[in-house]
Design a protein around this motif. Sequence first.
Motif, short mmCIF file in Angstrom:
data_model
loop_
_atom_site.label_atom_id
_atom_site.label_comp_id
_atom_site.label_asym_id
_atom_site.label_seq_id
_atom_site.Cartn_x
_atom_site.Cartn_y
_atom_site.Cartn_z
N ILE A 79 13.35 28.75 15.27
CA ILE A 79 14.18 27.60 14.75
C ILE A 79 15.65 27.74 15.16
O ILE A 79 16.33 26.73 15.84
CB ILE A 79 14.07 27.27 13.34
CG1 ILE A 79 12.58 26.57 13.11
CG2 ILE A 79 15.11 26.24 13.03
CD1 ILE A 79 12.19 26.64 11.72
N ALA A 80 16.28 29.05 14.90
CA ALA A 80 17.92 29.26 14.93
C ALA A 80 17.99 29.04 16.62
O ALA A 80 19.06 28.56 16.98
CB ALA A 80 18.04 30.56 14.55
N LEU A 81 16.95 29.71 17.44
CA LEU A 81 17.15 29.65 19.04
C LEU A 81 17.37 28.19 19.52
O LEU A 81 18.20 27.69 20.34
CB LEU A 81 16.35 30.45 19.79
CG LEU A 81 16.40 31.89 19.45
CD1 LEU A 81 15.18 32.63 20.03
CD2 LEU A 81 17.70 32.47 20.34
N LEU A 82 16.50 27.18 18.87
CA LEU A 82 16.32 25.95 19.00
C LEU A 82 17.58 25.31 18.88
O LEU A 82 18.16 24.44 19.54
CB LEU A 82 15.13 25.28 18.96
CG LEU A 82 13.74 25.55 19.48
CD1 LEU A 82 12.61 24.75 18.97
CD2 LEU A 82 13.88 25.45 21.07
N VAL A 83 18.04 25.61 17.87
CA VAL A 83 19.27 24.93 17.00
C VAL A 83 20.50 25.31 17.87
O VAL A 83 21.17 24.48 18.52
CB VAL A 83 19.55 25.16 15.61
CG1 VAL A 83 20.93 24.87 15.19
CG2 VAL A 83 18.63 24.55 14.78
N ALA A 84 20.65 26.52 18.32
CA ALA A 84 21.59 27.12 19.02
C ALA A 84 21.38 26.49 20.50
O ALA A 84 22.83 26.00 20.95
CB ALA A 84 21.81 28.38 19.38
N GLN A 85 20.46 26.20 21.25
CA GLN A 85 20.27 25.55 22.56
C GLN A 85 20.84 24.16 22.41
O GLN A 85 21.50 23.59 23.24
CB GLN A 85 19.11 25.89 22.94
CG GLN A 85 18.64 26.94 23.36
CD GLN A 85 17.19 27.28 23.65
OE1 GLN A 85 16.23 26.40 23.59
NE2 GLN A 85 16.73 28.51 24.15
N GLY A 86 20.02 23.51 21.25
CA GLY A 86 20.74 22.06 21.04
C GLY A 86 22.08 21.79 21.01
O GLY A 86 22.57 21.04 21.48
N VAL A 87 22.74 22.78 20.15
CA VAL A 87 24.27 22.75 19.97
C VAL A 87 24.97 22.78 21.22
O VAL A 87 25.82 22.22 21.68
CB VAL A 87 24.69 23.66 19.19
CG1 VAL A 87 26.15 23.76 18.79
CG2 VAL A 87 24.47 23.05 17.52
N ILE A 88 24.43 23.82 22.08
CA ILE A 88 25.30 24.27 23.37
C ILE A 88 25.18 23.13 24.07
O ILE A 88 26.09 22.56 24.91
CB ILE A 88 24.74 25.54 23.79
CG1 ILE A 88 25.42 26.72 22.94
CG2 ILE A 88 25.18 25.90 25.42
CD1 ILE A 88 24.56 27.88 23.00
N ILE A 89 23.70 22.67 24.61
CA ILE A 89 23.61 21.51 25.34
C ILE A 89 24.37 20.33 24.88
O ILE A 89 25.02 19.73 25.77
CB ILE A 89 22.20 21.02 25.33
CG1 ILE A 89 21.37 22.32 26.19
CG2 ILE A 89 21.94 19.70 26.07
CD1 ILE A 89 19.78 22.22 25.84
N GLY A 90 24.61 19.94 23.75
CA GLY A 90 25.16 18.85 23.11
C GLY A 90 26.91 19.00 23.43
O GLY A 90 27.51 17.93 23.85
N LEU A 91 27.42 20.07 23.31
CA LEU A 91 28.81 20.43 23.54
C LEU A 91 29.06 20.40 25.01
O LEU A 91 30.14 19.62 25.29
CB LEU A 91 29.16 21.87 22.79
CG LEU A 91 29.17 21.90 21.44
CD1 LEU A 91 29.67 23.49 20.80
CD2 LEU A 91 30.03 20.87 20.55
N ILE A 92 28.18 21.03 25.74
CA ILE A 92 28.53 20.77 27.11
C ILE A 92 28.26 19.31 27.58
O ILE A 92 29.12 18.82 28.22
CB ILE A 92 27.46 21.56 27.88
CG1 ILE A 92 27.70 23.19 27.70
CG2 ILE A 92 27.39 21.41 29.27
CD1 ILE A 92 26.86 24.28 28.20
N GLU A 93 27.41 18.66 27.08
CA GLU A 93 27.36 17.18 27.52
C GLU A 93 28.49 16.41 27.08
O GLU A 93 28.82 15.49 27.60
CB GLU A 93 26.07 16.53 26.81
CG GLU A 93 25.74 15.09 27.38
CD GLU A 93 24.54 14.51 26.86
OE1 GLU A 93 24.00 13.64 27.59
OE2 GLU A 93 24.04 15.17 25.88
N ASN A 94 29.11 16.74 25.87
CA ASN A 94 30.52 16.01 25.41
C ASN A 94 31.48 16.35 26.47
O ASN A 94 32.51 15.51 26.45
CB ASN A 94 30.82 16.61 23.99
CG ASN A 94 29.86 15.92 23.21
OD1 ASN A 94 29.31 15.00 23.11
ND2 ASN A 94 29.84 16.49 22.02
N MET A 95 31.49 17.43 27.31
CA MET A 95 32.48 17.72 28.09
C MET A 95 32.28 16.74 29.40
O MET A 95 33.26 16.69 29.98
CB MET A 95 32.52 19.19 28.50
CG MET A 95 33.03 20.07 27.21
SD MET A 95 33.03 21.77 27.96
CE MET A 95 32.04 22.69 26.68
N ILE A 96 31.03 16.36 29.54
CA ILE A 96 30.92 15.79 30.92
C ILE A 96 31.37 14.24 30.80
O ILE A 96 31.27 13.68 29.78
CB ILE A 96 29.33 15.60 31.22
CG1 ILE A 96 29.00 17.12 31.31
CG2 ILE A 96 29.18 14.88 32.41
CD1 ILE A 96 27.55 17.11 31.72
#
Length: 183
Positions: free
Chosen positions: A10-27
């Motif tokens: 769960i922690a790994l999926l949350v971390a991946q989701g947060v990173i993907i979300g933050l990267i997408e916010n930069m696009i």
Amino acid sequence: MSRLRKIIFIALLVAQGVIIGLIENMIPYPFAFAPGAKLGLANLITIIALFTMPKRESFMLIWMRLILTTLLGGTISTFLYSMSGALLSYGGMLLVKQLGPKRVSIIGISATGGFMHNVGQLVTASWIAQSWTVMLYLPILSFLGILSGIAIGISANYLLQRVDTLRRFQTEYEEQTHVSWKT
């Protein structure tokens, strides 16, 4: 499956989701005719969670991802929009998933999520603006949400078939629920 292994997953999926979300916010927004429209790439993690863990844990994952993404790069308004979209999307996907693998695919469930996410965000925008005219964006955003949902569903389907860890978690979850989504 051990409790520690489940927490780590769960922690790994949350971390991946947060990173993907933050990267997408930069696009920059790719759709000039629909301001604010994004691809929703972090929803890939939600789809994977729906097919690898029970509802309670996947719901907790969504909340942790929303809160952490907001704390690391959002505002109260982005939280409200993200929350309404994510919760309505999650509920819609759960309902459609109940139809079972003979009637709907992972891709169809994901497309439902893309559509419902936009509905949730537009309802929130209408509430904030105190005007239903915001809902005029629904046809355009629905089309984009469904296309994005299809792409994310294809990606999730691919990952669930090709990544050993995800395949193992999905197999364990399917043994518990007695429903197989493997194609």
